[in-house]
Design a protein around this motif. Structure first.
Motif, mmCIF file in Angstrom:
data_model
loop_
_atom_site.group_PDB
_atom_site.id
_atom_site.type_symbol
_atom_site.label_atom_id
_atom_site.label_comp_id
_atom_site.label_asym_id
_atom_site.label_seq_id
_atom_site.Cartn_x
_atom_site.Cartn_y
_atom_site.Cartn_z
ATOM 1 N N SER A 1 -3.213 7.369 -11.274
ATOM 2 C CA SER A 1 -4.087 6.616 -10.377
ATOM 3 C C SER A 1 -3.964 5.126 -10.657
ATOM 4 C CB SER A 1 -5.550 7.054 -10.549
ATOM 5 O OG SER A 1 -5.972 6.857 -11.893
ATOM 6 N N ILE A 2 -4.291 4.345 -9.655
ATOM 7 C CA ILE A 2 -4.251 2.891 -9.756
ATOM 8 C C ILE A 2 -5.625 2.361 -9.395
ATOM 9 C CG2 ILE A 2 -3.131 0.763 -8.972
ATOM 10 C CD1 ILE A 2 -0.776 2.424 -8.098
ATOM 11 N N ARG A 3 -6.074 1.417 -10.176
ATOM 12 C CA ARG A 3 -7.374 0.817 -9.896
ATOM 13 C C ARG A 3 -7.237 -0.252 -8.810
ATOM 14 N NH1 ARG A 3 -9.925 -0.281 -15.957
ATOM 15 N NH2 ARG A 3 -9.933 1.918 -16.636
ATOM 16 N N ASN A 4 -8.319 -0.401 -8.055
ATOM 17 C CA ASN A 4 -8.421 -1.459 -7.039
ATOM 18 C C ASN A 4 -7.290 -1.396 -6.016
ATOM 19 O OD1 ASN A 4 -10.660 -2.458 -8.483
ATOM 20 N ND2 ASN A 4 -9.337 -3.737 -9.747
ATOM 21 N N VAL A 5 -7.048 -0.202 -5.493
ATOM 22 C CA VAL A 5 -6.054 -0.043 -4.443
ATOM 23 C C VAL A 5 -6.759 -0.142 -3.104
ATOM 24 C CG1 VAL A 5 -4.298 1.454 -3.441
ATOM 25 C CG2 VAL A 5 -4.632 1.417 -5.912
ATOM 26 N N LEU B 1 0.829 -1.207 0.000
ATOM 27 C CA LEU B 1 0.000 0.000 0.000
ATOM 28 C C LEU B 1 0.863 1.256 0.000
ATOM 29 C CD1 LEU B 1 -2.712 1.437 0.245
ATOM 30 C CD2 LEU B 1 -2.587 1.117 2.717
ATOM 31 N N LEU B 2 1.937 1.251 0.761
ATOM 32 C CA LEU B 2 2.806 2.422 0.838
ATOM 33 C C LEU B 2 3.454 2.730 -0.514
ATOM 34 C CD1 LEU B 2 4.132 4.568 2.638
ATOM 35 C CD2 LEU B 2 5.950 2.928 3.103
ATOM 36 N N VAL B 3 3.952 1.709 -1.189
ATOM 37 C CA VAL B 3 4.599 1.921 -2.494
ATOM 38 C C VAL B 3 3.590 2.450 -3.508
ATOM 39 C CG1 VAL B 3 5.793 0.781 -4.404
ATOM 40 C CG2 VAL B 3 6.351 0.173 -2.048
ATOM 41 N N GLN B 4 2.381 1.934 -3.478
ATOM 42 C CA GLN B 4 1.354 2.395 -4.416
ATOM 43 C C GLN B 4 0.948 3.840 -4.137
ATOM 44 O OE1 GLN B 4 -1.828 -0.657 -5.264
ATOM 45 N NE2 GLN B 4 -0.603 -1.889 -3.851
ATOM 46 N N GLU B 5 0.874 4.199 -2.847
ATOM 47 C CA GLU B 5 0.537 5.578 -2.511
ATOM 48 C C GLU B 5 1.638 6.535 -2.970
ATOM 49 O OE1 GLU B 5 -2.114 6.956 -1.240
ATOM 50 O OE2 GLU B 5 -3.237 5.088 -1.061
ATOM 51 N N VAL B 6 2.898 6.150 -2.774
ATOM 52 C CA VAL B 6 4.018 6.985 -3.222
ATOM 53 C C VAL B 6 4.013 7.111 -4.739
ATOM 54 C CG1 VAL B 6 6.542 7.116 -3.332
ATOM 55 C CG2 VAL B 6 5.411 6.487 -1.185
ATOM 56 N N TYR B 7 3.677 6.025 -5.416
ATOM 57 C CA TYR B 7 3.603 6.053 -6.884
ATOM 58 C C TYR B 7 2.565 7.058 -7.377
ATOM 59 C CZ TYR B 7 2.095 4.492 -11.531
ATOM 60 O OH TYR B 7 1.729 4.453 -12.847
#
Length: 260
Positions: free
Chosen positions: A119-123, A106-112
């Motif tokens: 945006s990223i789907r299904n996070v 979750l942290l890596v996706q939020e930083v991304y």
């Protein structure tokens, strides 16, 4: 490192994996939960966007709890200097430090999403409890964790070291145990055959009451019908009259020991 040499399963979306490869990090995170826990890779990622505030040489590559805490504290202080006033959620950082399930991903996706404005789907949301609940649900019943194993999986040693207060850790263990027992009780209700749950006396009494009431309804029907007699035979047998015989007991006459 080429994209073809990336691990098949990293726990990250495809676009995030490609983004990490494009940053030319010192090493690729083969195990996201483990490799991001000390904060060194995260500092490298930020150094590509803010080289003046993030220097990889000032971060420790060690895996000790003290090294992890120092690295993440330094990352948070450096982020506060940015004009965008970037900040990371403390619960997610703590989950990453202690290698909690889903926290580092979750942290890596939020930083991304923050650094790339994509945006990223299904996070999964930050309200995740960072437990192994989803993993346990995929396992067969016989392979799932026991109560003691659930506490061991979801309360790490570094988490206990970071918060040495006994009462706090005891409350955490109680929450994990309560959640485990609730989930187990719900499954026993949904799948009683799987757990070989036997009906208790109350359930048996209710079942017999329903059977007897159906027998009463059958007895009111026409006695000449064959179908009615067949359906009522079992209930009539249960409700067969029981005869009682009175037994008279003659008590021997005791002689009085008192003389008149």
């Amino acid at each position: 490192m080429s994209y073809e040499h990336a691990p098949i399963k990293t726990g990250l979306p495809r676009e995030v994996v490609k983004w990490l490869h494009g940053l030319d990090l010192s090493f690729y995170p083969k195990n996201v939960r483990r490799d991001f826990s000390n904060g060194y890779l995260m500092a490298e990622i930020f150094s590509h966007y803010y080289p003046q505030d993030f220097s990889a040489h000032s971060y420790d590559r060690g895996t000790a709890l003290s090294a992890k805490q120092r690295n993440w504290s330094q990352i948070e202080r450096s982020l506060q200097k940015q004009k965008q006033n970037l900040h990371l959620i403390k619960e997610v950082i703590d989950g990453t430090i202690h290698c909690k399930p889903g926290a580092a991903e979750l942290l890596v996706q939020e930083v991304y999403t923050v650094l790339t404005n994509r945006s990223i789907r299904n996070v999964q949301g930050p309200e995740s409890d960072f437990t192994d609940r989803e993993y346990q649900e995929f396992l067969p019943t016989v392979a799932r964790s026991t109560a003691s194993k659930a506490i061991k999986n979801n309360l790490t040693m570094t988490e206990i070291m970071a918060e040495p207060d006994i009462s706090t850790n005891q409350r955490k263990a109680e929450v994990i145990l309560h959640r485990h027992l609730e989930h187990q009780a719900a499954e026993r209700v949904l799948y009683p055959g799987r757990f070989k749950v036997k009906p208790n006396l109350g359930q048996l009494a209710a079942k017999n009451l329903v059977s007897s009431s159906r027998g009463d309804e059958c007895s009111d029907g026409p006695s000449s019908a064959d179908t009615a007699s067949k359906s009522c035979s079992s209930s009539t047998w249960r409700r067969a009259a029981v005869s009682y015989k009175e037994i008279k007991v003659h008590q021997p006459i005791r002689r009085s020991l008192v003389k008149y």
